[in-house]
Design a protein around this motif. Structure first.
Motif, PDB file in Angstrom:
ATOM      1  N   SER A  40       1.088  -1.190   0.000  1.00 42.07           N
ATOM      2  CA  SER A  40      -0.144  -0.157   0.065  1.00 42.07           C
ATOM      3  C   SER A  40       0.831   1.700  -0.027  1.00 42.07           C
ATOM      4  O   SER A  40       1.764   1.215   1.352  1.00 42.07           O
ATOM      5  CB  SER A  40      -0.841  -0.157   1.471  1.00 42.07           C
ATOM      6  OG  SER A  40      -1.579   1.412   1.526  1.00 42.07           O
ATOM      7  N   PRO A  41       0.945   2.148  -0.943  1.00 41.01           N
ATOM      8  CA  PRO A  41       1.317   3.778  -0.392  1.00 41.01           C
ATOM      9  C   PRO A  41       0.964   5.046   0.018  1.00 41.01           C
ATOM     10  O   PRO A  41       2.061   5.046   1.221  1.00 41.01           O
ATOM     11  CB  PRO A  41       0.859   4.175  -1.895  1.00 41.01           C
ATOM     12  CG  PRO A  41      -0.636   3.953  -2.583  1.00 41.01           C
ATOM     13  CD  PRO A  41      -0.178   2.374  -2.074  1.00 41.01           C
ATOM     14  N   ALA A  42       0.446   4.003   1.260  1.00 42.34           N
ATOM     15  CA  ALA A  42      -0.466   4.386   2.643  1.00 42.34           C
ATOM     16  C   ALA A  42       0.576   4.421   3.635  1.00 42.34           C
ATOM     17  O   ALA A  42       0.986   4.815   4.854  1.00 42.34           O
ATOM     18  CB  ALA A  42      -1.308   4.504   3.332  1.00 42.34           C
ATOM     19  N   ILE A  43       1.705   3.176   3.332  1.00 43.44           N
ATOM     20  CA  ILE A  43       2.191   2.785   4.556  1.00 43.44           C
ATOM     21  C   ILE A  43       3.551   3.070   4.029  1.00 43.44           C
ATOM     22  O   ILE A  43       4.359   2.996   2.974  1.00 43.44           O
ATOM     23  CB  ILE A  43       2.015   0.950   4.779  1.00 43.44           C
ATOM     24  CG1 ILE A  43       0.991   0.444   4.668  1.00 43.44           C
ATOM     25  CG2 ILE A  43       2.992   0.752   5.853  1.00 43.44           C
ATOM     26  CD1 ILE A  43       0.304   1.456   5.929  1.00 43.44           C
ATOM     27  N   VAL A  44       4.519   4.121   5.349  1.00 43.15           N
ATOM     28  CA  VAL A  44       5.963   3.629   4.729  1.00 43.15           C
ATOM     29  C   VAL A  44       7.328   3.113   5.346  1.00 43.15           C
ATOM     30  O   VAL A  44       6.503   3.269   7.196  1.00 43.15           O
ATOM     31  CB  VAL A  44       6.106   5.805   4.551  1.00 43.15           C
ATOM     32  CG1 VAL A  44       7.706   6.012   4.774  1.00 43.15           C
ATOM     33  CG2 VAL A  44       5.317   6.236   4.067  1.00 43.15           C
ATOM     34  N   LEU A  45       7.317   2.526   5.036  1.00 43.80           N
ATOM     35  CA  LEU A  45       8.555   2.124   5.299  1.00 43.80           C
ATOM     36  C   LEU A  45       9.487   2.242   5.975  1.00 43.80           C
ATOM     37  O   LEU A  45      10.441   2.673   5.007  1.00 43.80           O
ATOM     38  CB  LEU A  45       9.508   0.335   4.711  1.00 43.80           C
ATOM     39  CG  LEU A  45      10.039  -0.554   5.543  1.00 43.80           C
ATOM     40  CD1 LEU A  45       9.743  -1.920   4.463  1.00 43.80           C
ATOM     41  CD2 LEU A  45      11.487   0.113   5.617  1.00 43.80           C
ATOM     42  N   GLU A  46      10.096   2.871   6.980  1.00 38.70           N
ATOM     43  CA  GLU A  46      10.452   3.844   7.847  1.00 38.70           C
ATOM     44  C   GLU A  46      11.752   3.776   8.058  1.00 38.70           C
ATOM     45  O   GLU A  46      13.561   4.384   8.112  1.00 38.70           O
ATOM     46  CB  GLU A  46      10.102   4.409   9.251  1.00 38.70           C
ATOM     47  CG  GLU A  46      10.839   5.953   9.159  1.00 38.70           C
ATOM     48  CD  GLU A  46      11.162   6.806   8.522  1.00 38.70           C
ATOM     49  OE1 GLU A  46      12.153   7.338   8.927  1.00 38.70           O
ATOM     50  OE2 GLU A  46      10.191   7.483   7.881  1.00 38.70           O
ATOM     51  N   ALA A  69       0.430   6.687   6.677  1.00 42.62           N
ATOM     52  CA  ALA A  69       1.068   8.152   6.763  1.00 42.62           C
ATOM     53  C   ALA A  69      -0.254   8.739   6.264  1.00 42.62           C
ATOM     54  O   ALA A  69      -0.430  10.340   5.832  1.00 42.62           O
ATOM     55  CB  ALA A  69       1.751   8.482   5.577  1.00 42.62           C
ATOM     56  N   TYR A  70      -1.169   8.588   5.381  1.00 37.39           N
ATOM     57  CA  TYR A  70      -2.353   8.876   5.043  1.00 37.39           C
ATOM     58  C   TYR A  70      -3.710   9.480   5.660  1.00 37.39           C
ATOM     59  O   TYR A  70      -4.641   9.980   5.340  1.00 37.39           O
ATOM     60  CB  TYR A  70      -3.362   8.424   3.421  1.00 37.39           C
ATOM     61  CG  TYR A  70      -2.302   7.875   2.543  1.00 37.39           C
ATOM     62  CD1 TYR A  70      -1.187   8.782   2.369  1.00 37.39           C
ATOM     63  CD2 TYR A  70      -2.173   7.384   1.401  1.00 37.39           C
ATOM     64  CE1 TYR A  70      -0.129   8.562   1.576  1.00 37.39           C
ATOM     65  CE2 TYR A  70      -1.988   7.124  -0.147  1.00 37.39           C
ATOM     66  CZ  TYR A  70      -0.409   8.012   0.227  1.00 37.39           C
ATOM     67  OH  TYR A  70       0.205   7.738  -1.123  1.00 37.39           O
ATOM     68  N   GLY A  71      -3.767   8.669   7.048  1.00 34.93           N
ATOM     69  CA  GLY A  71      -4.620   9.130   7.941  1.00 34.93           C
ATOM     70  C   GLY A  71      -6.175   7.964   7.614  1.00 34.93           C
ATOM     71  O   GLY A  71      -6.980   8.430   7.798  1.00 34.93           O
ATOM     72  N   SER A  72      -5.334   6.937   7.544  1.00 37.76           N
ATOM     73  CA  SER A  72      -6.642   5.839   6.873  1.00 37.76           C
ATOM     74  C   SER A  72      -6.079   4.592   7.403  1.00 37.76           C
ATOM     75  O   SER A  72      -5.267   4.216   7.886  1.00 37.76           O
ATOM     76  CB  SER A  72      -6.170   5.325   5.738  1.00 37.76           C
ATOM     77  OG  SER A  72      -5.476   5.283   4.719  1.00 37.76           O
ATOM     78  N   SER A 112      -2.357  -4.175   9.500  1.00 38.88           N
ATOM     79  CA  SER A 112      -3.466  -4.009   9.962  1.00 38.88           C
ATOM     80  C   SER A 112      -3.121  -2.148  10.665  1.00 38.88           C
ATOM     81  O   SER A 112      -1.850  -2.331  11.449  1.00 38.88           O
ATOM     82  CB  SER A 112      -4.117  -4.435  10.903  1.00 38.88           C
ATOM     83  OG  SER A 112      -5.197  -5.746  10.174  1.00 38.88           O
ATOM     84  N   PHE A 113      -2.931  -1.259   9.931  1.00 33.71           N
ATOM     85  CA  PHE A 113      -3.024   0.391  10.558  1.00 33.71           C
ATOM     86  C   PHE A 113      -4.519   0.778  10.727  1.00 33.71           C
ATOM     87  O   PHE A 113      -4.923   0.449   9.953  1.00 33.71           O
ATOM     88  CB  PHE A 113      -1.683   0.320   9.602  1.00 33.71           C
ATOM     89  CG  PHE A 113      -1.260   0.521   9.714  1.00 33.71           C
ATOM     90  CD1 PHE A 113       0.659  -0.115  10.376  1.00 33.71           C
ATOM     91  CD2 PHE A 113      -0.677  -0.914   8.674  1.00 33.71           C
ATOM     92  CE1 PHE A 113       1.677  -0.430  10.448  1.00 33.71           C
ATOM     93  CE2 PHE A 113       0.814  -1.828   7.843  1.00 33.71           C
ATOM     94  CZ  PHE A 113       1.899  -1.113   8.953  1.00 33.71           C
ATOM     95  N   THR A 114      -4.396   1.186  11.975  1.00 35.08           N
ATOM     96  CA  THR A 114      -5.330   2.561  11.810  1.00 35.08           C
ATOM     97  C   THR A 114      -4.552   4.158  11.318  1.00 35.08           C
ATOM     98  O   THR A 114      -3.458   3.991  11.528  1.00 35.08           O
ATOM     99  CB  THR A 114      -5.905   2.669  13.163  1.00 35.08           C
ATOM    100  OG1 THR A 114      -4.240   2.713  13.846  1.00 35.08           O
ATOM    101  CG2 THR A 114      -6.238   1.504  13.765  1.00 35.08           C
ATOM    102  N   PRO A 115      -5.760   4.841  11.705  1.00 37.58           N
ATOM    103  CA  PRO A 115      -4.654   5.837  10.816  1.00 37.58           C
ATOM    104  C   PRO A 115      -3.835   6.517  11.731  1.00 37.58           C
ATOM    105  O   PRO A 115      -3.178   6.813  13.331  1.00 37.58           O
ATOM    106  CB  PRO A 115      -5.628   7.353  11.175  1.00 37.58           C
ATOM    107  CG  PRO A 115      -7.113   6.239  10.824  1.00 37.58           C
ATOM    108  CD  PRO A 115      -6.821   4.897  12.167  1.00 37.58           C
ATOM    109  N   PHE A 116      -2.696   7.157  10.964  1.00 29.55           N
ATOM    110  CA  PHE A 116      -0.684   7.292  11.474  1.00 29.55           C
ATOM    111  C   PHE A 116      -1.022   6.097  12.687  1.00 29.55           C
ATOM    112  O   PHE A 116       0.240   6.687  13.429  1.00 29.55           O
ATOM    113  CB  PHE A 116      -1.218   8.484  12.271  1.00 29.55           C
ATOM    114  CG  PHE A 116      -1.274   9.598  11.538  1.00 29.55           C
ATOM    115  CD1 PHE A 116      -0.904   9.593  10.210  1.00 29.55           C
ATOM    116  CD2 PHE A 116      -3.138  10.311  11.677  1.00 29.55           C
ATOM    117  CE1 PHE A 116      -1.679  11.415   9.191  1.00 29.55           C
ATOM    118  CE2 PHE A 116      -3.702  10.532  10.604  1.00 29.55           C
ATOM    119  CZ  PHE A 116      -3.299  11.477   8.981  1.00 29.55           C
ATOM    120  N   CYS A 117      -1.193   5.033  12.456  1.00 26.94           N
ATOM    121  CA  CYS A 117      -0.319   3.980  12.809  1.00 26.94           C
ATOM    122  C   CYS A 117       1.336   3.954  13.232  1.00 26.94           C
ATOM    123  O   CYS A 117       1.423   3.604  12.236  1.00 26.94           O
ATOM    124  CB  CYS A 117      -1.288   3.236  13.375  1.00 26.94           C
ATOM    125  SG  CYS A 117      -1.095   1.805  13.816  1.00 26.94           S
TER     126      CYS A 117
END
Length: 127
Positions: A40-46, A69-72, A112-117
Motif C-alpha cells: 500500500s502507498p499509504a504505508i511507509v517503511l521508515e 501516512a494517509y490518515g486511513s 493492519s494499520f489505523t490512522p497514523f499508526c
C-alpha cells in the motif's frame, strides 16, 4: 494535482530529503533485488535495523518500523526477500507484544494499520 496522496507528496519528500547516492560498480549485469516491499502507498517503511539488546538471544533478528501516512485504516502486506523464520509485532523497545507470532504467508506478513499508526515488527532470520 489532486490530493496529497494522489500527488505522491510523501514519496517526493523522501526523495528530496534522502536522495539516492550513486556508487561506482562493475559493469557486470546484476539482477534487480529489493529487501522489502509494502503493498500500500499509504504505508511507509521508515526503518530497518538490527535488533538491539532488548532482543537478547536473537542476534540474527532485524526490526522493521512502518507507519500509516494517509490518515486511513488499511491492511497491507509486507514482503521481504530475506530468509525470515519467525515474525512478531514488538513495542518501540523491541519487546514482543502479547499477540505472539505473525503468520508468514506467500504474500508476506499481513499488517493492519489505523490512522497514523506506527508498527514495529521483529523478524528473526534463518542462519
Amino acid at each position: 494535482a489532486g490530493s496529497f496522496q494522489e500527488a505522491g507528496v510523501i514519496q517526493c519528500a523522501y526523495n528530496l530529503n534522502f536522495p539516492l547516492h550513486a556508487v561506482p560498480a562493475s559493469s557486470a549485469q546484476c539482477p534487480a533485488w529489493s529487501a522489502f516491499s509494502v503493498s500500500s502507498p499509504a504505508i511507509v517503511l521508515e526503518t530497518v535495523k538490527q535488533a538491539g539488546a532488548r532482543a537478547e538471544g536473537r542476534p540474527e533478528a532485524v526490526v522493521v518500523r512502518l507507519y500509516e501516512a494517509y490518515g486511513s485504516t488499511v491492511t497491507a502486506w509486507l514482503q521481504t526477500s530475506l530468509p525470515v523464520k519467525e515474525a512478531m509485532l514488538c513495542d518501540l523497545l523491541e519487546r514482543p507484544t502479547a499477540q505472539g507470532c505473525l503468520p508468514l504467508g506467500q504474500q508476506g506478513l499481513r499488517l493492519s494499520f489505523t490512522p497514523f499508526c506506527v508498527l514495529s515488527v521483529l523478524l528473526v532470520l534463518s542462519q
